[in-house]
Design an enzyme around this catalytic site. Structure first.
Site, PDB file in Angstrom:
ATOM      1  N   TYR A 156       0.863  -1.534  -0.268  1.00  0.00           N
ATOM      2  CA  TYR A 156      -0.130  -0.151   0.042  1.00  0.00           C
ATOM      3  C   TYR A 156       0.820   1.447  -0.145  1.00  0.00           C
ATOM      4  O   TYR A 156       1.633   1.958   0.787  1.00  0.00           O
ATOM      5  CB  TYR A 156      -0.818  -0.274   1.167  1.00  0.00           C
ATOM      6  N   PHE A 175     -13.354  -4.630   0.189  1.00  0.00           N
ATOM      7  CA  PHE A 175     -14.762  -3.962  -0.899  1.00  0.00           C
ATOM      8  C   PHE A 175     -16.171  -3.974  -0.179  1.00  0.00           C
ATOM      9  O   PHE A 175     -17.169  -4.085  -0.602  1.00  0.00           O
ATOM     10  CB  PHE A 175     -15.039  -4.283  -2.308  1.00  0.00           C
ATOM     11  N   LEU A 213     -18.229  -1.996   1.609  1.00  0.00           N
ATOM     12  CA  LEU A 213     -18.747  -0.829   0.306  1.00  0.00           C
ATOM     13  C   LEU A 213     -19.222  -0.519  -0.589  1.00  0.00           C
ATOM     14  O   LEU A 213     -19.293   0.211  -1.853  1.00  0.00           O
ATOM     15  CB  LEU A 213     -18.155   0.480   1.134  1.00  0.00           C
ATOM     16  N   GLY A 214     -18.156  -1.762  -1.679  1.00  0.00           N
ATOM     17  CA  GLY A 214     -18.188  -1.684  -3.113  1.00  0.00           C
ATOM     18  C   GLY A 214     -17.099  -1.056  -3.827  1.00  0.00           C
ATOM     19  O   GLY A 214     -16.906  -1.482  -5.229  1.00  0.00           O
ATOM     20  N   GLY A 215     -15.685  -0.702  -3.010  1.00  0.00           N
ATOM     21  CA  GLY A 215     -14.948  -0.533  -2.863  1.00  0.00           C
ATOM     22  C   GLY A 215     -14.980   0.417  -4.376  1.00  0.00           C
ATOM     23  O   GLY A 215     -15.061   1.683  -4.257  1.00  0.00           O
ATOM     24  N   PHE A 216     -13.759   0.218  -6.016  1.00  0.00           N
ATOM     25  CA  PHE A 216     -13.741   1.085  -6.130  1.00  0.00           C
ATOM     26  C   PHE A 216     -15.338   1.514  -7.430  1.00  0.00           C
ATOM     27  O   PHE A 216     -15.291   2.544  -8.263  1.00  0.00           O
ATOM     28  CB  PHE A 216     -13.165   0.581  -7.359  1.00  0.00           C
ATOM     29  N   PRO A 245     -18.487   1.900  -5.830  1.00  0.00           N
ATOM     30  CA  PRO A 245     -18.946   2.270  -4.585  1.00  0.00           C
ATOM     31  C   PRO A 245     -21.032   2.397  -4.750  1.00  0.00           C
ATOM     32  O   PRO A 245     -20.975   1.887  -6.097  1.00  0.00           O
ATOM     33  CB  PRO A 245     -19.161   3.774  -4.460  1.00  0.00           C
ATOM     34  N   LEU A 246     -21.137   0.938  -3.489  1.00  0.00           N
ATOM     35  CA  LEU A 246     -22.897   0.783  -3.715  1.00  0.00           C
ATOM     36  C   LEU A 246     -23.824   1.934  -4.505  1.00  0.00           C
ATOM     37  O   LEU A 246     -23.650   3.360  -3.627  1.00  0.00           O
ATOM     38  CB  LEU A 246     -23.178   0.246  -2.339  1.00  0.00           C
TER      39      LEU A 246
END
Length: 273
Positions: free
Chosen positions: A53, A199, A201-204, A206-207
């Site tokens: 990272y 992810f 929350l959906g990652g790249f 998003p939800l």
């Protein structure tokens, strides 16, 4: 030393402490430091990170801000990848690279023992991971790692590697809209293995679902809090490591642990996946 089995169910994922594309330093280094301090102040007792990272940015910040570490803090890292100078993601999957990555994480984080190390299978890898897992098992025997985990894997791979050394956790993509691991999560729960969705929350991507917003409005919560609360109620073996570079967003994520969804909410949300 605490193990994964001792931690609270919501931790912190350090990936977002880095710059755009998970590469380079954060846009606001002072806010990144405040996030780490606030996470610890709010009782976060496990942080998910990796040398790749940044690279090195997240681990360097964690060491700078939180070292010497409180005894209740569990540091979890990942190996199996590296970053190129242009920010690309590449496999670093030979046994020697796995061994070197563990020692590099130990050094960057300034610890004698890592709370857990996840072997991350990069997309496109084919064949057994037994060689790599044997390296981690050896390092665990040497006392350098407390728990071993796997990331981006199948149930068949978990079953194979369990024969070499116990799998403490699995990190795979999973959220309200991405549900292919539904049965796998239940199988892992039966085996006493934690599942850590990346992810969440959906990652790249998003939800952004109307149903989630409707549930959130009924509870006076945010849609992201609903998505996290749903994961916590989905199965008792799920641990969360939502990441953020904002103190306000961190506080919002941790507050999701106090949100209780009712049966009507769960029926509506289950239809999304």
């Amino acid at each position: 030393m605490k193990r994964l089995s001792d931690v609270k169910r919501i931790g912190y994922g350090a990936m977002r402490l880095t710059g755009p594309g998970i590469f380079g330093p954060p846009t606001d280094p002072d806010e990144a430091r405040r996030v780490l301090l606030r996470a610890f102040d709010l009782g976060v007792d496990h942080i998910d990170t990796s040398d790749y990272y940044g690279p090195y940015v997240a681990n360097d910040l964690i060491r700078e801000v939180l070292h010497p570490y409180a005894p209740e803090l569990v540091l979890v890292t990942k190996v199996g990848a590296r970053r190129s100078d242009d920010g690309g993601w590449h496999p670093a999957f030979s046994p020697d690279e796995i061994r070197s990555a563990v020692h590099d994480n130990l050094g960057r984080l300034a610890v004698e023992r890592l709370g857990a190390v996840n072997l991350r299978k990069m997309d496109g890898w084919e064949g057994s991971m037994a060689e790599q897992w044997n390296v981690l098992a050896e390092l665990q025997t040497q006392g350098l790692i407390a728990d071993l985990g796997l990331s981006n894997v199948t149930r068949e791979e978990v079953a194979e590697l369990q024969q070499i050394a116990p799998v403490a956790c699995v990190q795979n993509e999973y959220n309200l809209a991405h549900r292919k691991d539904d049965d796998f999560i239940d199988e892992l729960n039966d085996q006493g293995i934690f599942y850590v969705p990346f992810f969440p929350l959906g990652g790249f991507n998003p939800l952004d679902v109307e149903t989630i917003d409707g549930v959130a409005a009924r509870h006076g919560a945010t849609s992201m809090q609903v998505a996290l609360a749903w994961l916590l109620q989905r199965s008792p073996n799920i641990l969360l490591i939502p990441g953020t570079s904002s103190v306000a967003h961190l506080e919002e994520n941790l507050a999701a642990g106090r949100l209780r969804l009712d049966d009507e909410d769960l029926v509506a949300l289950d239809k999304i996946g």
